[in-house]
Design an enzyme around this catalytic site. Structure first.
Site, mmCIF file in Angstrom:
data_model
loop_
_atom_site.group_PDB
_atom_site.id
_atom_site.type_symbol
_atom_site.label_atom_id
_atom_site.label_comp_id
_atom_site.label_asym_id
_atom_site.label_seq_id
_atom_site.Cartn_x
_atom_site.Cartn_y
_atom_site.Cartn_z
ATOM 1 N N HIS A 207 2.018 28.496 14.865
ATOM 2 C CA HIS A 207 3.351 28.539 14.361
ATOM 3 C C HIS A 207 4.142 27.271 15.140
ATOM 4 O O HIS A 207 3.359 26.241 15.719
ATOM 5 C CB HIS A 207 3.387 29.116 15.959
ATOM 6 C CG HIS A 207 4.988 29.582 16.300
ATOM 7 N ND1 HIS A 207 4.907 30.490 17.676
ATOM 8 C CD2 HIS A 207 6.165 30.671 16.040
ATOM 9 C CE1 HIS A 207 6.083 30.476 17.622
ATOM 10 N NE2 HIS A 207 6.425 31.226 17.002
ATOM 11 N N HIS B 199 14.270 25.465 15.552
ATOM 12 C CA HIS B 199 13.833 26.208 15.557
ATOM 13 C C HIS B 199 15.325 27.165 16.584
ATOM 14 O O HIS B 199 16.277 27.775 16.417
ATOM 15 C CB HIS B 199 13.154 26.591 16.546
ATOM 16 C CG HIS B 199 12.822 28.338 17.513
ATOM 17 N ND1 HIS B 199 13.700 28.586 18.849
ATOM 18 C CD2 HIS B 199 12.582 29.314 17.079
ATOM 19 C CE1 HIS B 199 13.525 29.528 18.503
ATOM 20 N NE2 HIS B 199 12.567 30.180 17.875
#
Length: 263
Positions: free
Chosen positions: A9, A51
């Site tokens: 991730h 992100h």
């Protein structure tokens, strides 16, 4: 498309500052064969691996990506917040990330991250041209929560492998979503997943990739439901899986249900 059982991730978020070149390298060093990364645009149109809509959480700046160009973004330290070991790390462009992934022989699940008030089509149209020839098709998956971004990517390059992300429960119209964008995979939040839905997805020949899974024991029953893969902050937690590059059941068991995880 045959996806691995484990994906790191945001690179390898447990071992290095997320969405950085160091995180990609850390994944490779740990034997993780695929990484998930997020891509957004700076104000000057440069696609970067990041992100959040702002830089406050993962850097020494509070700037919003929509307000700065690459030259300014490069001034900020995006590593020290995680550990002094990564002091001086700079934000990575999509081009740099693709080159690093390719150099290390990894696969990439690239998420088109559409932040609030940002244009999903502009982002997609900036990203897709960078993908052509950057990686072999079997090592590249483009995913997003945003249906318009995926539809535009499909129109720009029908050869792309696309994955649909769902945050809440998988909607009843998921099959229509798949057909509309030509998706090869569904990426549900494993905490909101239904075993019957997984079975239906597998029967349709889709890969099921759960996010974000950091508790192997809690997730274990989902493997038997048919889930293909998980995205984890630390894939090494799944040390009992002795093959990180292939499905647990393989193609012969493609129509069996699978496991959940969150992204």
């Amino acid at each position: 498309m045959l996806l691995p059982r484990l994906m790191g991730h945001r690179g390898f978020a447990a071992r290095a500052p997320e969405n950085t070149l160091s995180a990609i390298r850390a994944a490779a060093e740990a034997g993780i064969r695929w990484v998930e990364l997020d891509v957004q645009l700076l104000a000057d149109g440069t696609p970067v691996i990041w992100h959040d809509a702002h830089m406050a959480r993962c850097s020494n700046s509070r700037a919003y990506l929509s307000q700065i160009g690459l030259s300014e973004a490069r001034r900020f330290d995006v590593g020290s917040w995680f550990s002094p070991e990564f002091a001086g790390e700079r934000i990575a462009t999509l081009e740099e990330a693709l080159a690093t992934v390719d150099e290390l022989g990894l696969g990439l699940n690239l998420e088109i991250k559409v932040s609030t008030a940002r244009d999903p089509l502009r982002l997609t149209e900036a990203v897709v041209p960078h993908l052509s020839g950057a990686l072999p098709s079997e090592r590249l998956l483009l995913s997003s929560f945003n249906q318009e971004a995926l539809y535009r990517a499909h129109r720009l390059d029908p050869s792309l492998n696309l994955g649909i992300l769902y945050d809440e429960k998988v909607p009843r119209v998921w099959q229509w979503d798949v057909e509309r964008v030509g998706a090869v995979s569904i990426h549900p939040n494993w905490e909101n997943l239904n075993p019957d839905i997984v079975k239906e997805m597998r029967q349709k020949g889709l890969e099921v990739v759960c996010y974000t899974v950091n508790d192997p024991d809690a997730f274990a029953p989902w493997w038997q439901c048919g889930v293909n893969a998980v995205i984890s902050d630390d894939p090494t937690l799944f040390s009992q899986l002795n093959d990180t590059s292939e499905h647990p059941q393989g193609r012969d068991n493609e129509h069996q249900p699978s496991d959940p995880i969150g992204e």
